[in-house]
Write a protein that holds these residues in place. Structure first.
Motif, PDB file in Angstrom:
ATOM      1  N   VAL A  11       0.664  -1.576   0.197  1.00 15.52           N
ATOM      2  CA  VAL A  11      -0.090  -0.113   0.060  1.00 15.52           C
ATOM      3  C   VAL A  11       0.591   1.412  -0.227  1.00 15.52           C
ATOM      4  O   VAL A  11       0.976   2.204  -0.839  1.00 15.52           O
ATOM      5  CB  VAL A  11      -0.702   0.269   1.287  1.00 15.52           C
TER       6      VAL A  11
ATOM      7  N   GLU B 196       1.623   1.489  -3.225  1.00 16.96           N
ATOM      8  CA  GLU B 196       0.422   2.571  -4.380  1.00 16.96           C
ATOM      9  C   GLU B 196       0.167   3.363  -3.920  1.00 16.96           C
ATOM     10  O   GLU B 196      -0.354   4.635  -5.133  1.00 16.96           O
ATOM     11  CB  GLU B 196      -1.363   1.273  -3.306  1.00 16.96           C
TER      12      GLU B 196
ATOM     13  N   ALA C 144      -8.503   5.087  -2.928  1.00 22.03           N
ATOM     14  CA  ALA C 144      -9.646   5.086  -1.807  1.00 22.03           C
ATOM     15  C   ALA C 144      -9.290   4.109  -0.398  1.00 22.03           C
ATOM     16  O   ALA C 144      -9.752   4.009   0.416  1.00 22.03           O
ATOM     17  CB  ALA C 144     -10.894   5.035  -2.553  1.00 22.03           C
ATOM     18  N   PRO C 145      -8.938   2.214  -1.041  1.00 21.39           N
ATOM     19  CA  PRO C 145      -9.124   1.707  -0.657  1.00 21.39           C
ATOM     20  C   PRO C 145      -8.099   1.856   0.246  1.00 21.39           C
ATOM     21  O   PRO C 145      -7.573   1.004   1.853  1.00 21.39           O
ATOM     22  CB  PRO C 145      -8.618  -0.106  -0.824  1.00 21.39           C
ATOM     23  N   LEU C 146      -6.854   2.561   0.731  1.00 14.59           N
ATOM     24  CA  LEU C 146      -6.011   2.666   1.652  1.00 14.59           C
ATOM     25  C   LEU C 146      -6.250   3.381   2.815  1.00 14.59           C
ATOM     26  O   LEU C 146      -5.097   3.746   3.377  1.00 14.59           O
ATOM     27  CB  LEU C 146      -4.721   3.087   0.641  1.00 14.59           C
TER      28      LEU C 146
ATOM     29  N   SER D 268      -8.429   3.433   5.372  1.00 14.88           N
ATOM     30  CA  SER D 268      -8.943   1.880   6.196  1.00 14.88           C
ATOM     31  C   SER D 268      -7.491   2.379   7.180  1.00 14.88           C
ATOM     32  O   SER D 268      -6.819   2.183   6.705  1.00 14.88           O
ATOM     33  CB  SER D 268      -9.302   0.686   5.523  1.00 14.88           C
TER      34      SER D 268
ATOM     35  N   SER E 148      -6.828  -0.363   8.656  1.00 13.89           N
ATOM     36  CA  SER E 148      -6.053  -1.558   8.749  1.00 13.89           C
ATOM     37  C   SER E 148      -4.895  -1.481   7.346  1.00 13.89           C
ATOM     38  O   SER E 148      -4.092  -2.465   7.436  1.00 13.89           O
ATOM     39  CB  SER E 148      -7.027  -2.704   8.118  1.00 13.89           C
ATOM     40  N   ALA E 149      -5.339  -0.386   6.657  1.00 13.68           N
ATOM     41  CA  ALA E 149      -4.533  -0.103   5.066  1.00 13.68           C
ATOM     42  C   ALA E 149      -3.231   0.440   5.758  1.00 13.68           C
ATOM     43  O   ALA E 149      -1.865  -0.168   5.816  1.00 13.68           O
ATOM     44  CB  ALA E 149      -4.884   0.377   4.498  1.00 13.68           C
TER      45      ALA E 149
END
Length: 397
Positions: A264, A267, A288-290, A292, A294-295
């Motif tokens: 990540v 990314e 966008a997913p990074l 959270s 957990s990331a």
């Protein structure tokens, strides 16, 4: 060195003579497995060795297995677990000379760096360097581990001169160390200092050599990090097509080997390149997913989490959404203030100040600029204690 050898009821040693040698071979095999990029497989091997050496009372071998487990946890992104393994190894070796403890100490410092605790990472490394050099213990491997590890936190904190000095000393030691993965890591750190000096061609050439070394010896984990750093060099030099190619290669390698934290982080840097190439939608989809916990987050890659918010803020500005831009910049500032990443903080405060000034909030803009300047001059950025001392003369010649 105390091996903690068991003694049976008759007063004879209870460990077969071949056992330590066999365990050394298994430790080497576990390390090769980790270097190949198979962190989960390596962790299973190191865990079995940790348990076996505990039963046999083999202290240094158990510590080596714990360091291996810590390195596997770093690769998988479990920073708390990594710190625990490294700390346990240090405790086991508390009565041993400092060079024996350096791999564990360096691992713990790296875990704190990845969590965004830059000042504490520097403190651990500098304290060990001071002690090692003052003791007169001539151990080029231990010194190389420490100087190489110090480059990244120095750079992140804006202490470029110190980073360059650590890189210079590391290069002087590299020829004396028979550890290809460490030597490649040294060249990777040195490349970053060369970028700060505008010496892009030299940085790229150094990384190309490190990559070839990793390919020849099948050191896949370090090879992925070399591709990552080469992408960073190209991005800093404005060669965005080459940067995208290298970062995508690094991302693919790290993702295939289940290294989520490093994946990540790559990314975020790839998203920056995509935005600069005019592909903002691709960049936003990647980011966008990074965000959270957990990331990425305050305890897990805080510098890159701040970078992700910075990029989202820039893209919000570009589409005219000033409120969203301010929200992302403030979120990034909250993350980066805890890290002491001076360059990132100064750049972010400039972006926030410019946004506030353009929207007519002059006083708030001035406060943002002052915040950036204040962090540039904060303790721990301009005053890090004594500069890294020279190792014994024979080690740098």
């Amino acid at each position: 060195m105390n091996r903690g050898v068991e003694v049976d009821g008759n007063g004879t040693q209870g460990i077969p003579a071949h056992e330590p040698a066999d365990i050394a071979l298994r430790l080497a095999e576990a390390r090769r497995t980790l270097n190949s990029g198979a962190a989960e497989d390596a962790a299973a091997l190191f865990a079995a060795l940790r348990d076996g050496t505990a039963r046999l009372g083999l202290v240094p071998e158990r510590a080596a297995a714990l360091v291996g487990l810590g390195d596997c946890a770093l690769e998988s992104g479990d920073l708390a677990e990594a710190r625990d393994h490294f700390a346990e190894a240090e405790l086991l070796l508390a009565d041993e000379p400092l060079p024996c403890r350096v791999p564990a100490l360096r691992g713990r410092a790296t875990a704190h760096l990845l969590a965004g605790e830059l000042r504490y990472s520097c403190y651990l490394l500098e304290t060990a360097l001071d002690e090692l050099n003052a003791s007169g213990l001539r151990d080029p491997g231990a010194l190389l581990l420490l100087y190489t590890a110090a480059i990244a936190p120095y750079m992140d904190m804006g202490a470029h001169a110190r980073a360059a000095r650590a890189a210079e000393l590391a290069l002087g030691l590299a020829a004396q160390v028979d550890d290809p993965a460490l030597v490649a890591s040294t060249h990777r750190g040195v490349a970053r200092t060369l970028v700060a000096e505008g010496r892009f061609a030299e940085a790229d050439a150094s990384l190309a050599k490190a990559q070839e070394l990793c390919r020849q010896l099948h050191i896949r984990t370090e090879l992925a990090h070399c591709h990552w750093m080469r992408g960073y060099v190209h991005a800093q030099d404005g060669n965005l097509a080459a940067a995208e190619r290298e970062l995508r290669t690094a991302r693919e390698m790290l993702a295939s080997k289940r290294a989520p934290l490093f994946t990540v982080q790559v990314e975020v840097e790839l998203a920056d390149v995509l935005r600069r190439r005019g592909r903002a939608d691709e960049a936003a989809a990647l980011l966008a997913p990074l965000l959270s916990p957990s990331a990425l987050g305050a305890e897990r890659g805080a510098v890159h989490a701040g970078g992700a918010h910075r990029l989202l803020g820039l893209m919000a500005e570009e589409r005219g959404d000033n409120d969203a831009a301010e929200e992302h910049y403030c979120a990034a500032l909250s993350l980066l203030e805890r890290t002491g990443a001076a360059g990132d903080l100064a750049d972010l405060c400039r972006l926030l100040g410019d946004l506030l000034r353009r929207t007519g909030r002059t006083d708030a803009a001035l406060n943002a600029y002052r915040t950036g300047l204040g962090h540039r001059a904060a303790p721990g950025t301009t005053t890090l204690g004594p500069a890294p001392p020279l190792p014994p003369r024979r080690l740098v010649g």
